[in-house]
Scaffold this motif. Structure first.
Motif, PDB file in Angstrom:
ATOM      1  N   ALA A 154      11.125  10.925  -1.056  1.00 31.46           N
ATOM      2  CA  ALA A 154      12.144  11.113  -0.026  1.00 31.46           C
ATOM      3  C   ALA A 154      11.551  10.926   1.366  1.00 31.46           C
ATOM      4  O   ALA A 154      10.344  11.131   1.563  1.00 31.46           O
ATOM      5  CB  ALA A 154      12.743  12.514  -0.150  1.00 31.46           C
ATOM      6  N   PRO A 155      12.357  10.556   2.363  1.00 23.94           N
ATOM      7  CA  PRO A 155      11.842  10.490   3.736  1.00 23.94           C
ATOM      8  C   PRO A 155      11.214  11.828   4.143  1.00 23.94           C
ATOM      9  O   PRO A 155      11.795  12.890   3.933  1.00 23.94           O
ATOM     10  CB  PRO A 155      13.105  10.198   4.556  1.00 23.94           C
ATOM     11  CG  PRO A 155      14.010   9.485   3.595  1.00 23.94           C
ATOM     12  CD  PRO A 155      13.759  10.132   2.263  1.00 23.94           C
ATOM     13  N   GLY A 156      10.018  11.757   4.685  1.00 15.26           N
ATOM     14  CA  GLY A 156       9.289  12.965   5.051  1.00 15.26           C
ATOM     15  C   GLY A 156       8.542  13.600   3.901  1.00 15.26           C
ATOM     16  O   GLY A 156       7.820  14.576   4.095  1.00 15.26           O
ATOM     17  N   GLY A 157       8.718  13.064   2.700  1.00 16.80           N
ATOM     18  CA  GLY A 157       8.032  13.587   1.523  1.00 16.80           C
ATOM     19  C   GLY A 157       6.737  12.849   1.274  1.00 16.80           C
ATOM     20  O   GLY A 157       6.305  11.999   2.064  1.00 16.80           O
ATOM     21  N   PHE A 158       6.098  13.140   0.142  1.00 19.18           N
ATOM     22  CA  PHE A 158       4.821  12.495  -0.127  1.00 19.18           C
ATOM     23  C   PHE A 158       4.564  12.343  -1.619  1.00 19.18           C
ATOM     24  O   PHE A 158       5.146  13.037  -2.451  1.00 19.18           O
ATOM     25  CB  PHE A 158       3.656  13.267   0.516  1.00 19.18           C
ATOM     26  CG  PHE A 158       3.446  14.673   0.000  1.00 19.18           C
ATOM     27  CD1 PHE A 158       2.635  14.929  -1.098  1.00 19.18           C
ATOM     28  CD2 PHE A 158       4.055  15.752   0.632  1.00 19.18           C
ATOM     29  CE1 PHE A 158       2.427  16.225  -1.571  1.00 19.18           C
ATOM     30  CE2 PHE A 158       3.857  17.051   0.171  1.00 19.18           C
ATOM     31  CZ  PHE A 158       3.045  17.284  -0.921  1.00 19.18           C
ATOM     32  N   LEU A 159       3.687  11.400  -1.922  1.00 18.32           N
ATOM     33  CA  LEU A 159       3.146  11.222  -3.263  1.00 18.32           C
ATOM     34  C   LEU A 159       1.753  11.838  -3.289  1.00 18.32           C
ATOM     35  O   LEU A 159       0.976  11.665  -2.346  1.00 18.32           O
ATOM     36  CB  LEU A 159       3.080   9.746  -3.620  1.00 18.32           C
ATOM     37  CG  LEU A 159       2.430   9.395  -4.974  1.00 18.32           C
ATOM     38  CD1 LEU A 159       3.153   8.227  -5.628  1.00 18.32           C
ATOM     39  CD2 LEU A 159       0.939   9.038  -4.808  1.00 18.32           C
ATOM     40  N   TYR A 160       1.463  12.551  -4.378  1.00 17.45           N
ATOM     41  CA  TYR A 160       0.129  13.105  -4.562  1.00 17.45           C
ATOM     42  C   TYR A 160      -0.391  12.676  -5.916  1.00 17.45           C
ATOM     43  O   TYR A 160       0.288  12.822  -6.935  1.00 17.45           O
ATOM     44  CB  TYR A 160       0.136  14.629  -4.470  1.00 17.45           C
ATOM     45  CG  TYR A 160      -1.250  15.228  -4.683  1.00 17.45           C
ATOM     46  CD1 TYR A 160      -2.168  15.264  -3.648  1.00 17.45           C
ATOM     47  CD2 TYR A 160      -1.638  15.710  -5.929  1.00 17.45           C
ATOM     48  CE1 TYR A 160      -3.446  15.773  -3.838  1.00 17.45           C
ATOM     49  CE2 TYR A 160      -2.909  16.220  -6.136  1.00 17.45           C
ATOM     50  CZ  TYR A 160      -3.810  16.249  -5.086  1.00 17.45           C
ATOM     51  OH  TYR A 160      -5.073  16.746  -5.283  1.00 17.45           O
ATOM     52  N   LEU A 161      -1.603  12.148  -5.896  1.00 21.94           N
ATOM     53  CA  LEU A 161      -2.241  11.631  -7.101  1.00 21.94           C
ATOM     54  C   LEU A 161      -3.621  12.239  -7.237  1.00 21.94           C
ATOM     55  O   LEU A 161      -4.395  12.258  -6.277  1.00 21.94           O
ATOM     56  CB  LEU A 161      -2.356  10.099  -6.998  1.00 21.94           C
ATOM     57  CG  LEU A 161      -3.359   9.384  -7.894  1.00 21.94           C
ATOM     58  CD1 LEU A 161      -2.870   9.382  -9.330  1.00 21.94           C
ATOM     59  CD2 LEU A 161      -3.573   7.959  -7.408  1.00 21.94           C
ATOM     60  N   ALA A 162      -3.948  12.751  -8.412  1.00 25.60           N
ATOM     61  CA  ALA A 162      -5.308  13.188  -8.729  1.00 25.60           C
ATOM     62  C   ALA A 162      -5.740  12.445  -9.985  1.00 25.60           C
ATOM     63  O   ALA A 162      -5.008  12.421 -10.975  1.00 25.60           O
ATOM     64  CB  ALA A 162      -5.368  14.696  -8.949  1.00 25.60           C
ATOM     65  N   GLU A 163      -6.909  11.827  -9.941  1.00 29.37           N
ATOM     66  CA  GLU A 163      -7.340  10.985 -11.062  1.00 29.37           C
ATOM     67  C   GLU A 163      -8.848  11.051 -11.278  1.00 29.37           C
ATOM     68  O   GLU A 163      -9.613  11.430 -10.384  1.00 29.37           O
ATOM     69  CB  GLU A 163      -6.951   9.517 -10.816  1.00 29.37           C
ATOM     70  CG  GLU A 163      -5.664   9.094 -11.500  1.00 29.37           C
ATOM     71  CD  GLU A 163      -5.737   9.144 -13.021  1.00 29.37           C
ATOM     72  OE1 GLU A 163      -6.796   9.478 -13.580  1.00 29.37           O
ATOM     73  OE2 GLU A 163      -4.719   8.844 -13.654  1.00 29.37           O
ATOM     74  N   PHE A 164      -9.249  10.653 -12.474  1.00 28.51           N
ATOM     75  CA  PHE A 164     -10.657  10.431 -12.751  1.00 28.51           C
ATOM     76  C   PHE A 164     -11.085   9.141 -12.052  1.00 28.51           C
ATOM     77  O   PHE A 164     -10.340   8.163 -12.017  1.00 28.51           O
ATOM     78  CB  PHE A 164     -10.900  10.332 -14.256  1.00 28.51           C
ATOM     79  CG  PHE A 164     -10.568  11.591 -14.995  1.00 28.51           C
ATOM     80  CD1 PHE A 164     -11.271  12.763 -14.759  1.00 28.51           C
ATOM     81  CD2 PHE A 164      -9.532  11.616 -15.932  1.00 28.51           C
ATOM     82  CE1 PHE A 164     -10.967  13.938 -15.435  1.00 28.51           C
ATOM     83  CE2 PHE A 164      -9.224  12.782 -16.608  1.00 28.51           C
ATOM     84  CZ  PHE A 164      -9.944  13.950 -16.365  1.00 28.51           C
ATOM     85  N   HIS A 165     -12.274   9.154 -11.484  1.00 26.68           N
ATOM     86  CA  HIS A 165     -12.732   8.009 -10.709  1.00 26.68           C
ATOM     87  C   HIS A 165     -13.078   6.847 -11.643  1.00 26.68           C
ATOM     88  O   HIS A 165     -13.820   7.024 -12.611  1.00 26.68           O
ATOM     89  CB  HIS A 165     -13.957   8.395  -9.882  1.00 26.68           C
ATOM     90  CG  HIS A 165     -14.157   7.535  -8.685  1.00 26.68           C
ATOM     91  ND1 HIS A 165     -14.545   6.212  -8.777  1.00 26.68           N
ATOM     92  CD2 HIS A 165     -14.019   7.794  -7.362  1.00 26.68           C
ATOM     93  CE1 HIS A 165     -14.635   5.702  -7.563  1.00 26.68           C
ATOM     94  NE2 HIS A 165     -14.330   6.639  -6.680  1.00 26.68           N
TER      95      HIS A 165
END
Length: 285
Positions: A154-165
């Motif tokens: 959404a506008p003003g929202g965010f994506l967050y990703l956590a991963e193995f390198h």
């Protein structure tokens, strides 16, 4: 082994995951009894980097059996939606939600391919789009994934990703000290190892799986091209499991190289925002 992308990669991966759902649900690794009793499945760095989710909507892509999804609800998210391509995984997640007293209005789960998420989930956008560890390696096209994921922020929202390198996949399994694979390889990795990370000795039939390696630069560039603004890229010298036998478990429960070894990145996380003012989130009912 490296190979061209098999035509049946999606069906092979779905069959593999479908078979492993009941194994995972009954394993000590996931420990669903402790989870029902209040154990949090989220990692401390995720809670810090995502921040307060109170009153916000959150979409979890590739949610498996829903522990992380439901943990975000426990942390105050007003609505969580988990999506996974495995029907048995989604059914297990729905059962867990019911056990915890979350109705579909608070915690909903959808069975669909991640690339079809925009058409499958209840709303057209979410305050937070979250993807947990061990997800991107199952997708052949990181640009297509980023376009889909970004479209749901959404506008003003965010994506967050956590991963193995992905750099860890270039190193030898025995010591993690020699580069033996190409970091930039775009070939599919076909594996036929039986069992599962939750129970290495579990008898399994559907053992063929197909994975891909995505350099961190490709992930960042794909998210930026999809219209998101990169807020941070954090690399970590710790892993959630003993990726290499020489890693040592430390007081925080994470695994690191011995102090005499040079450090390398074992995990990474990204936060990427959608420009605009929050609050104008349309819904599809």
């Amino acid at each position: 082994m490296d190979a061209p992308t098999p035509a049946d990669w999606r069906d092979a991966n779905r069959a593999m995951w479908d078979e492993r759902v009941p194994i995972h649900a009954g394993s000590d690794f996931y420990d669903l009894d402790s989870f029902r009793a209040g154990k949090d499945s989220l990692r401390a760095f995720e809670l810090t980097e995502v921040g307060d989710v109170t009153g916000r909507s959150l979409l979890h892509l590739q949610c498996h059996i829903g522990l992380d999804t439901l943990s975000w609800a426990r942390h105050g998210a007003a609505q969580v939606v988990g999506l996974d391509f495995s029907e048995p995984a989604v059914e297990t997640a729905r059962s867990l939600a019911q056990d915890l007293g979350f109705g579909p209005d608070r915690a909903a789960f959808v069975a669909a391919d991640v690339h079809d998420a925009a058409e499958a989930v209840p709303d057209s956008s979410y305050d937070i789009v979250y993807t947990g560890v061990g997800a991107l390696n199952w997708l052949p096209d990181i640009d297509r994934w980023a376009e889909t994921a970004a479209s749901l922020v959404a506008p003003g929202g965010f994506l967050y990703l956590a991963e193995f390198h992905p750099f860890t996949d270039c190193l030898d399994d025995a010591t993690g000290s020699k580069i033996v694979h190409d970091y930039f390889s775009r070939e599919a990795w076909v594996d036929e190892t039986p069992g599962t990370y939750a129970d290495f000795d579990a008898p399994t039939v559907h053992n063929r799986s197909v994975e891909w390696q995505h350099p961190v630069g490709s992930v960042v560039s794909a998210l930026a091209a999809a219209g998101l603004r990169i807020e941070f890229l954090h690399e970590r010298d710790a892993s959630l499991f003993p990726r290499f036998p020489v890693l040592e478990r430390q007081s925080d429960g994470c695994y690191r190289f011995p102090t005499e070894r040079p450090r390398i990145p074992l995990m990474y996380s990204i936060k990427a925002t959608r420009p605009g003012q929050p609050g104008g989130r349309p819904g599809r009912g």
